[in-house]
Every structure is written in structure tokens, then in C-alpha cells.
Design a protein around this motif. Structure first.
Motif, mmCIF file in Angstrom:
data_model
loop_
_atom_site.group_PDB
_atom_site.id
_atom_site.type_symbol
_atom_site.label_atom_id
_atom_site.label_comp_id
_atom_site.label_asym_id
_atom_site.label_seq_id
_atom_site.Cartn_x
_atom_site.Cartn_y
_atom_site.Cartn_z
ATOM 1 N N ASN A 274 71.074 -12.184 8.952
ATOM 2 C CA ASN A 274 70.422 -10.897 8.707
ATOM 3 C C ASN A 274 71.413 -9.753 8.539
ATOM 4 O O ASN A 274 70.998 -8.611 8.399
ATOM 5 N N LYS A 275 72.698 -10.052 8.592
ATOM 6 C CA LYS A 275 73.722 -9.048 8.266
ATOM 7 C C LYS A 275 73.947 -9.119 6.762
ATOM 8 O O LYS A 275 74.510 -10.072 6.242
ATOM 9 N N MET A 276 73.481 -8.100 6.049
ATOM 10 C CA MET A 276 73.494 -8.107 4.595
ATOM 11 C C MET A 276 74.629 -7.236 4.060
ATOM 12 O O MET A 276 74.968 -6.201 4.636
ATOM 13 N N THR A 277 75.194 -7.667 2.922
ATOM 14 C CA THR A 277 76.212 -6.897 2.212
ATOM 15 C C THR A 277 75.666 -6.548 0.843
ATOM 16 O O THR A 277 75.303 -7.445 0.069
ATOM 17 N N CYS A 278 75.578 -5.276 0.527
ATOM 18 C CA CYS A 278 75.043 -4.840 -0.767
ATOM 19 C C CYS A 278 75.913 -5.391 -1.896
ATOM 20 O O CYS A 278 77.133 -5.221 -1.880
ATOM 21 N N PRO A 279 75.325 -6.058 -2.895
ATOM 22 C CA PRO A 279 76.123 -6.597 -4.003
ATOM 23 C C PRO A 279 76.718 -5.511 -4.898
ATOM 24 O O PRO A 279 77.590 -5.808 -5.704
ATOM 25 N N ASN A 280 76.257 -4.263 -4.730
ATOM 26 C CA ASN A 280 76.746 -3.181 -5.586
ATOM 27 C C ASN A 280 77.829 -2.342 -4.904
ATOM 28 O O ASN A 280 78.934 -2.204 -5.420
ATOM 29 N N CYS A 281 77.519 -1.792 -3.701
ATOM 30 C CA CYS A 281 78.483 -0.904 -3.027
ATOM 31 C C CYS A 281 79.073 -1.530 -1.773
ATOM 32 O O CYS A 281 79.889 -0.909 -1.099
ATOM 33 N N HIS A 282 78.649 -2.752 -1.439
ATOM 34 C CA HIS A 282 79.196 -3.517 -0.302
ATOM 35 C C HIS A 282 78.915 -2.878 1.056
ATOM 36 O O HIS A 282 79.623 -3.154 2.025
ATOM 37 N N THR A 283 77.900 -2.015 1.140
ATOM 38 C CA THR A 283 77.509 -1.442 2.426
ATOM 39 C C THR A 283 76.827 -2.509 3.273
ATOM 40 O O THR A 283 76.013 -3.287 2.783
ATOM 41 N N LEU A 284 77.152 -2.545 4.589
ATOM 42 C CA LEU A 284 76.525 -3.488 5.510
ATOM 43 C C LEU A 284 75.213 -2.903 6.026
ATOM 44 O O LEU A 284 75.157 -1.729 6.397
ATOM 45 N N SER A 285 74.155 -3.720 6.047
ATOM 46 C CA SER A 285 72.875 -3.264 6.559
ATOM 47 C C SER A 285 72.175 -4.422 7.262
ATOM 48 O O SER A 285 72.524 -5.580 7.074
ATOM 49 N N CYS A 286 71.183 -4.074 8.074
ATOM 50 C CA CYS A 286 70.397 -5.073 8.803
ATOM 51 C C CYS A 286 69.159 -5.415 7.987
ATOM 52 O O CYS A 286 68.430 -4.518 7.551
ATOM 53 N N TYR A 287 68.903 -6.711 7.776
ATOM 54 C CA TYR A 287 67.754 -7.126 6.977
ATOM 55 C C TYR A 287 66.436 -6.826 7.674
ATOM 56 O O TYR A 287 65.411 -6.652 7.030
ATOM 57 N N ILE A 288 66.445 -6.734 9.012
ATOM 58 C CA ILE A 288 65.210 -6.539 9.765
ATOM 59 C C ILE A 288 64.814 -5.062 9.807
ATOM 60 O O ILE A 288 63.729 -4.679 9.398
ATOM 61 N N CYS A 289 65.729 -4.198 10.325
ATOM 62 C CA CYS A 289 65.392 -2.772 10.457
ATOM 63 C C CYS A 289 65.840 -1.940 9.270
ATOM 64 O O CYS A 289 65.566 -0.755 9.195
ATOM 65 N N ILE A 292 71.876 1.028 8.151
ATOM 66 C CA ILE A 292 73.305 0.783 7.948
ATOM 67 C C ILE A 292 73.932 0.356 9.278
ATOM 68 O O ILE A 292 73.662 0.965 10.314
ATOM 69 N N ILE A 293 74.748 -0.685 9.259
ATOM 70 C CA ILE A 293 75.427 -1.168 10.462
ATOM 71 C C ILE A 293 76.923 -1.272 10.191
ATOM 72 O O ILE A 293 77.369 -1.145 9.047
ATOM 73 N N THR A 294 77.682 -1.503 11.241
ATOM 74 C CA THR A 294 79.134 -1.614 11.095
ATOM 75 C C THR A 294 79.643 -3.025 11.328
ATOM 76 O O THR A 294 80.777 -3.332 10.994
ATOM 77 N N GLY A 295 78.844 -3.897 11.910
ATOM 78 C CA GLY A 295 79.294 -5.262 12.161
ATOM 79 C C GLY A 295 78.246 -6.059 12.898
ATOM 80 O O GLY A 295 77.046 -5.783 12.814
ATOM 81 N N TYR A 296 78.709 -7.021 13.692
ATOM 82 C CA TYR A 296 77.787 -7.915 14.380
ATOM 83 C C TYR A 296 77.255 -7.330 15.693
ATOM 84 O O TYR A 296 76.317 -7.871 16.273
ATOM 85 N N ASP A 297 77.846 -6.239 16.168
ATOM 86 C CA ASP A 297 77.412 -5.675 17.452
ATOM 87 C C ASP A 297 75.976 -5.182 17.422
ATOM 88 O O ASP A 297 75.347 -4.998 18.459
ATOM 89 N N CYS A 311 66.804 -6.811 16.832
ATOM 90 C CA CYS A 311 67.204 -7.468 15.587
ATOM 91 C C CYS A 311 68.070 -8.687 15.924
ATOM 92 O O CYS A 311 69.094 -8.559 16.587
ATOM 93 N N ILE A 312 67.642 -9.852 15.438
ATOM 94 C CA ILE A 312 68.407 -11.071 15.685
ATOM 95 C C ILE A 312 69.310 -11.344 14.494
ATOM 96 O O ILE A 312 69.004 -10.976 13.359
ATOM 97 N N LEU A 313 70.439 -12.006 14.761
ATOM 98 C CA LEU A 313 71.421 -12.255 13.707
ATOM 99 C C LEU A 313 70.942 -13.302 12.710
ATOM 100 O O LEU A 313 71.195 -13.197 11.522
ATOM 101 N N TRP A 314 70.236 -14.315 13.215
ATOM 102 C CA TRP A 314 69.812 -15.406 12.339
ATOM 103 C C TRP A 314 68.428 -15.872 12.736
ATOM 104 O O TRP A 314 68.082 -15.877 13.914
ATOM 105 N N GLU A 315 67.608 -16.216 11.764
ATOM 106 C CA GLU A 315 66.290 -16.761 12.030
ATOM 107 C C GLU A 315 66.071 -17.965 11.126
ATOM 108 O O GLU A 315 66.559 -17.992 9.997
ATOM 109 N N PRO A 316 65.348 -18.984 11.608
ATOM 110 C CA PRO A 316 65.259 -20.250 10.870
ATOM 111 C C PRO A 316 64.518 -20.166 9.542
ATOM 112 O O PRO A 316 64.790 -20.943 8.648
ATOM 113 N N SER A 317 63.587 -19.225 9.404
ATOM 114 C CA SER A 317 62.789 -19.184 8.173
ATOM 115 C C SER A 317 62.553 -17.749 7.735
ATOM 116 O O SER A 317 61.855 -16.993 8.404
ATOM 117 N N VAL A 318 63.155 -17.370 6.594
ATOM 118 C CA VAL A 318 62.917 -16.030 6.063
ATOM 119 C C VAL A 318 61.526 -15.949 5.431
ATOM 120 O O VAL A 318 60.934 -14.870 5.340
#
Length: 325
Positions: A274-289, A292-297, A311-318
Motif C-alpha cells: 500500500n506504499k505507492m509511488t506516483c509514476p509521474n512525479c514519484h511522490t510517495l502516498s498511502c493507498y488506503i488514506c 502523502i507519506i515519507t516512508g514505511y513509518d 493503514c496496513i502495509l500489505w493486504e492479501p486482496s486488493v
């Protein structure tokens, strides 16, 4: 060794290393046996296979083995018939001649190679796959991938040797977009329906007129909808009456899509973290909320102390999340 018990083991290993695959080596060895005299000294007795060691499962090898058995059963074994008409690239690989690709390390004729300014060579197949991946990420920097660390960009004359017309058109668009973004032009606006951009200095201008001949849209600069003057954006929003099916479809689209919280470009996740990287500007964001985030914290991970994030880092089924949303 079971297939050809009278061929010396060193020659079998040599052919296998040259051909890389069991099926190709099988028919190459068959061709060697047909030569008069053969390129090796035939063993007087058949090899005895000890059968020591645990049998390893290899689906690729099993598929090749079944294919070879089928060919041998259907018709007499003949390398040319079994392998059909081999291309120049295959001939080079089998004969050990030609030029080695710096990516897949197979041999090809020189006219099937692409070279960087420092003369590092790669086959057109590897370059096509590599370029497609970069352009799919909106990255026009198609640079050398040699293991020496060379990072020189391929000139456009070389790109034209292997990219299709559509791929070249995409390359030019992505490259132009990055150059415009790097220029940092003020009052630069983009058409909501295509990639046409222009600078509008007049703050009183209400409309954006796209000059792309394939688009030609006239849109409101404020709400990005098609021209609705003299009505205001608020009036247009209130006047929008959609049927139930259309509302459901738009809700499903919103659930499936995310927009980068920085550049607003849309993207879709099929699986993964759920830690997403924008394919255009490479900004990190959370897929759930969607923040904008800075890392895994940001994420609540097993064994982590002090983090009360929902917000959980990984979930079995999107798909489940999409269905719930």
C-alpha cells in the motif's frame, strides 16, 4: 546422457551450454550423430546412469521434454524439420558466432544490434522490452544498461532502428512533457482531454482552447469541464442529473482509481504493498488514506511499537477493498 549414451559427456555439456535449452541441444546432438565422421569419438559402450541425488522439479524442462517426445513420436527425428526454419539469430546462437547482447548474452547478427555512444551493443528484442518499461513509467531516459555502469543515452537515430512508430510517438510526447515540466513555466495549463499545454497569462480568460487537431476541446479553466458559459461551475454541478447506472459506474471508477495527492495524476493498483509511488512525479502516498507519506513509518506493521495508524502495509486482496469501497 540417457538420450545419447554413445556421445561423450564433455560434448553433451558443450552442446547444452551453447544451446541453453534441452530441446535445442537434443536436436543439435542428433545432427552431430548424422555427420560423417561425427565431431567426436563414439563411446564403445553405453553410459551407465547412477541415478544418485534427488530429482529436481523443473516445469520449463518438463514442457521441453514433452514437446521433444511428441515430435519424436509424430515424425522421424530430424533437426531441420523439428526446429523448422531457424532465423539468423538462432543460427548465430547455435553456431556460437555473431555479436553477444549485453543484456541477454545471446549471439545475434550485427544488423540486429543497437549500440550506445560508447559502442555497447544490445539486441533489438531486449531494447524493445527495456524501452517499453521505461516509457510505461513516463520515463524518456533510455540509457545504456551495460554492466560496466555506462549511463549514456541512446541517440534517436538508434531508437528509430527498433521502436515502432507508435512507440516513437509516445517517446516524443513523454520527452516533451518532461522538458516542459523541467522548464517550470508559470501559468502553464494542460487540456483535460489530451496532453496539449499552453501558457495563459490573461487571468480574466475563462476558457481553455485546445489547439490539438485531434482534440480541439474547449473547457472551463476552473472546473475542467466542457464549456458551460454563461452558467457558473456551481450551477453546472447542480444541474448534473445522472441515471443510477451512471452513478454506480462513476463510484466504481473512484474506488478503483487513485490520484496522486501532489500532481493529481490517476493510477490503478492491481496488487502489492500500500506504499505507492506516483509514476509521474514519484511522490510517495498511502493507498488506503491517500495521503502523502515519507516512508514505511506511516504503516501499522506486525511487531511495531507506538504506531496507531489504521493503514496496513500489505493486504492479501486488493479486490476486496475495491468491492467494499
Amino acid at each position: 546422457m540417457i538420450d545419447y549414451p554413445r556421445i561423450p559427456k564433455p560434448h553433451i555439456r558443450k552442446r547444452l551450454l551453447e544451446c541453453r535449452f534441452y530441446a535445442r541441444a537434443f536436436f543439435k546432438l542428433s545432427r552431430d550423430l548424422e555427420e560423417i565422421p561425427p565431431p567426436f569419438k563414439l563411446k564403445l559402450t553405453n553410459s551407465v546412469i547412477s541415478g544418485k541425488g534427488k530429482l529436481k522439479e523443473d516445469p520449463i524442462f518438463q514442457n521441453e521434454l514433452e514437446w521433444v517426445k511428441k515430435r519424436v513420436t509424430e515424425a522421424p527425428v530430424h533437426p531441420e524439420e523439428a526446429l523448422a526454419e531457424e532465423s539468423d539469430e538462432q543460427d548465430c546462437q547455435e553456431a556460437g558466432i555473431g555479436i553477444e547482447c549485453g543484456c541477454c548474452f545471446s549471439s545475434y547478427p550485427f544488423d540486429n544490434m543497437v549500440q550506445c555512444p560508447d559502442a555497447h551493443l544490445f539486441c533489438k528484442s531486449c531494447m524493445t522490452s527495456y524501452s517499453s518499461t521505461l516509457l510505461g513509467e513516463h520515463n524518456p531516459n533510455i540509457i545504456c544498461m551495460d554492466q560496466s555502469g555506462c549511463k549514456l543515452p541512446f541517440p534517436e537515430s538508434e531508437l528509430k532502428c527498433f521502436l515502432t512508430s507508435k512507440m516513437l510517438e509516445l517517446y516524443e510526447r513523454v520527452k516533451q512533457r518532461k522538458e516542459i515540466e523541467a522548464a517550470g513555466l508559470e501559468n502553464l495549463e494542460e487540456c483535460p482531454f489530451c496532453e496539449y499545454k499552453c501558457v495563459i497569462d490573461n487571468e480574466m480568460e475563462k476558457l481553455f482552447r485546445c489547439e490539438n487537431v485531434e482534440c480541439g476541446a474547449v473547457t472551463c479553466r476552473a472546473c475542467k469541464r466542457p464549456d458551460h458559459l454563461p452558467k457558473s461551475c456551481k450551477e453546472v454541478k447542480e444541474d448534473r442529473h445522472m441515471d443510477a447506472q451512471h452513478q454506480v459506474e462513476e463510484a466504481m471508477t473512484r474506488a478503483l482509481m487513485r490520484n496522486c495527492p501532489k500532481c493529481q495524476k490517476a493510477f490503478i493498483k492491481e496488487q502489492g504493498y500500500n506504499k505507492m509511488t506516483c509514476p509521474n512525479c514519484h511522490t510517495l502516498s498511502c493507498y488506503i488514506c491517500r495521503q502523502i507519506i515519507t516512508g514505511y513509518d506511516h504503516f501499522d506493521r506486525p511487531g511495531q511499537v507506538g504506531n496507531k495508524s489504521n493503514c496496513i502495509l500489505w493486504e492479501p486482496s486488493v479486490e476486496r477493498r475495491h468491492a467494499e469501497e
